[in-house]
Design an enzyme around this catalytic site. Sequence first.
Site, PDB file in Angstrom:
ATOM      1  N   HIS A  55      16.769  -1.938   5.133  1.00 35.05           N
ATOM      2  CA  HIS A  55      17.668  -3.131   4.459  1.00 35.05           C
ATOM      3  C   HIS A  55      16.488  -3.984   3.775  1.00 35.05           C
ATOM      4  O   HIS A  55      15.263  -3.952   4.097  1.00 35.05           O
ATOM      5  CB  HIS A  55      18.668  -3.617   5.523  1.00 35.05           C
ATOM      6  CG  HIS A  55      17.915  -4.408   6.749  1.00 35.05           C
ATOM      7  ND1 HIS A  55      17.136  -3.624   7.613  1.00 35.05           N
ATOM      8  CD2 HIS A  55      17.937  -5.676   6.919  1.00 35.05           C
ATOM      9  CE1 HIS A  55      16.750  -4.700   8.439  1.00 35.05           C
ATOM     10  NE2 HIS A  55      17.271  -5.775   8.095  1.00 35.05           N
ATOM     11  N   HIS A  57      15.849  -7.096   4.303  1.00 32.97           N
ATOM     12  CA  HIS A  57      15.303  -8.432   4.885  1.00 32.97           C
ATOM     13  C   HIS A  57      13.753  -8.346   4.833  1.00 32.97           C
ATOM     14  O   HIS A  57      13.247  -7.289   4.732  1.00 32.97           O
ATOM     15  CB  HIS A  57      15.653  -8.580   6.414  1.00 32.97           C
ATOM     16  CG  HIS A  57      17.065  -9.048   6.466  1.00 32.97           C
ATOM     17  ND1 HIS A  57      17.757  -8.863   7.739  1.00 32.97           N
ATOM     18  CD2 HIS A  57      17.939  -9.671   5.754  1.00 32.97           C
ATOM     19  CE1 HIS A  57      19.122  -9.482   7.493  1.00 32.97           C
ATOM     20  NE2 HIS A  57      19.043  -9.784   6.244  1.00 32.97           N
ATOM     21  N   ASP A  59      11.436  -9.124   6.731  1.00 34.62           N
ATOM     22  CA  ASP A  59      10.623  -8.562   7.808  1.00 34.62           C
ATOM     23  C   ASP A  59      10.707  -7.066   7.867  1.00 34.62           C
ATOM     24  O   ASP A  59      10.256  -6.487   8.858  1.00 34.62           O
ATOM     25  CB  ASP A  59      10.797  -9.233   8.978  1.00 34.62           C
ATOM     26  CG  ASP A  59      12.443  -9.120   9.434  1.00 34.62           C
ATOM     27  OD1 ASP A  59      13.109  -9.122   8.633  1.00 34.62           O
ATOM     28  OD2 ASP A  59      12.542  -9.037  10.852  1.00 34.62           O
ATOM     29  N   HIS A  60      11.230  -6.579   6.749  1.00 33.56           N
ATOM     30  CA  HIS A  60      11.358  -5.016   6.640  1.00 33.56           C
ATOM     31  C   HIS A  60      10.720  -4.418   5.199  1.00 33.56           C
ATOM     32  O   HIS A  60      10.581  -3.360   5.178  1.00 33.56           O
ATOM     33  CB  HIS A  60      12.757  -4.715   6.888  1.00 33.56           C
ATOM     34  CG  HIS A  60      13.402  -4.867   8.040  1.00 33.56           C
ATOM     35  ND1 HIS A  60      13.532  -3.920   9.286  1.00 33.56           N
ATOM     36  CD2 HIS A  60      13.845  -5.948   8.687  1.00 33.56           C
ATOM     37  CE1 HIS A  60      13.908  -4.417  10.292  1.00 33.56           C
ATOM     38  NE2 HIS A  60      14.095  -5.918  10.108  1.00 33.56           N
ATOM     39  N   HIS A 113      24.879  -5.373   9.561  1.00 32.60           N
ATOM     40  CA  HIS A 113      23.555  -6.348   9.601  1.00 32.60           C
ATOM     41  C   HIS A 113      23.302  -7.045   7.965  1.00 32.60           C
ATOM     42  O   HIS A 113      23.450  -8.081   7.899  1.00 32.60           O
ATOM     43  CB  HIS A 113      22.630  -5.725  10.203  1.00 32.60           C
ATOM     44  CG  HIS A 113      21.286  -6.523  10.162  1.00 32.60           C
ATOM     45  ND1 HIS A 113      21.332  -7.826  10.961  1.00 32.60           N
ATOM     46  CD2 HIS A 113      20.161  -6.582   9.624  1.00 32.60           C
ATOM     47  CE1 HIS A 113      19.918  -8.366  10.991  1.00 32.60           C
ATOM     48  NE2 HIS A 113      19.321  -7.414  10.082  1.00 32.60           N
ATOM     49  N   ASP A 132      17.696  -2.655  11.890  1.00 31.26           N
ATOM     50  CA  ASP A 132      18.270  -3.513  12.810  1.00 31.26           C
ATOM     51  C   ASP A 132      19.715  -3.611  12.834  1.00 31.26           C
ATOM     52  O   ASP A 132      20.640  -4.161  13.098  1.00 31.26           O
ATOM     53  CB  ASP A 132      18.287  -4.961  11.901  1.00 31.26           C
ATOM     54  CG  ASP A 132      16.795  -5.526  12.010  1.00 31.26           C
ATOM     55  OD1 ASP A 132      15.918  -4.915  12.435  1.00 31.26           O
ATOM     56  OD2 ASP A 132      16.704  -6.546  11.349  1.00 31.26           O
ATOM     57  N   HIS A 170      12.745  -3.963  16.423  1.00 29.34           N
ATOM     58  CA  HIS A 170      12.419  -5.219  17.064  1.00 29.34           C
ATOM     59  C   HIS A 170      12.617  -4.944  18.488  1.00 29.34           C
ATOM     60  O   HIS A 170      13.076  -4.043  18.879  1.00 29.34           O
ATOM     61  CB  HIS A 170      13.318  -6.507  16.824  1.00 29.34           C
ATOM     62  CG  HIS A 170      13.304  -7.122  15.483  1.00 29.34           C
ATOM     63  ND1 HIS A 170      12.749  -8.082  14.939  1.00 29.34           N
ATOM     64  CD2 HIS A 170      14.079  -6.485  14.317  1.00 29.34           C
ATOM     65  CE1 HIS A 170      12.679  -8.192  13.629  1.00 29.34           C
ATOM     66  NE2 HIS A 170      13.692  -7.547  13.167  1.00 29.34           N
TER      67      HIS A 170
HETATM   68 ZN   LIG Z   1      17.222  -7.566   9.450  1.00 28.97          ZN
END
Ligand SMILES: [Zn+2]
Length: 242
Positions: A55, A57, A59-60, A113, A132, A170
């Site tokens: 996805h 975001h 941090d991905h 998400h 996530d 995570h």
């Molecule tokens: Zn995320």
Amino acid sequence: MIEIVRIPVLSDNYVWLVHEPASGETVVVDPAVADPVLAEAQARGWTISQIWNTHWHADHTGGNEAIRAATGCTITGPAAEIERIPTLDVLVGEGDTVSLGDVTADVIAVPAHTAGHIAYSLRGERAVFVGDTLFAMGCGRLFEGTPDQMFTNLQRLGALPGETAVYCAHEYTQSNGRYALVAEPDNDALPARMAEVDAARARGEPTVPTTIALERATNPFMRARDAEELGRRRAEKDGFRG
Ligand SMILES: [Zn+2]
């Protein structure tokens, strides 16, 4: 047999490096950053040939550009999020497959998400990369979707073979577990799992991957009877300080 390596980055992210020895291919799943990933691959003598994003975001996806610049790899991700991930080369969605050498990953749409979130299920390897969407004893926040959608996602993931290893993005397990004990005070499997998780964390060890069987037994979101119960639990967890 594939090799899967965990790379802890930022405060609690896990980037996954997956190597398929027969073809020599290596894929990075959800590179939050580039440098530690490139360093890990180099130390193992692996050449990164692909990136798979679950996805949009940051941090991905934050390492996409720099890893591609360093390796010339191909970046695959959710077609529905192309506007949010301009670095994508290959666009996929529900029902598509992606290959890593002879290993095939089924793409499963798991919106909630984020609206276009996908998971990669390596059926033959009994491994699934869930980003996530599913965490150990938890699930992702519903930023762009509904409890109904997350309920469907977790039922679908929960239908994978029990021994399937679940690679989450995570390390949220302790916090999730503290809420799980409140959500399901009568679940006898929870205190034992939490004792193991607390001991692992005290030794500085990770608690991911988990397995589908373990989540069926201890995840209050996967175990929710319906979307309403899942939604109520998700809202409670959002405000939970335990
Ligand atoms: Zn995320």
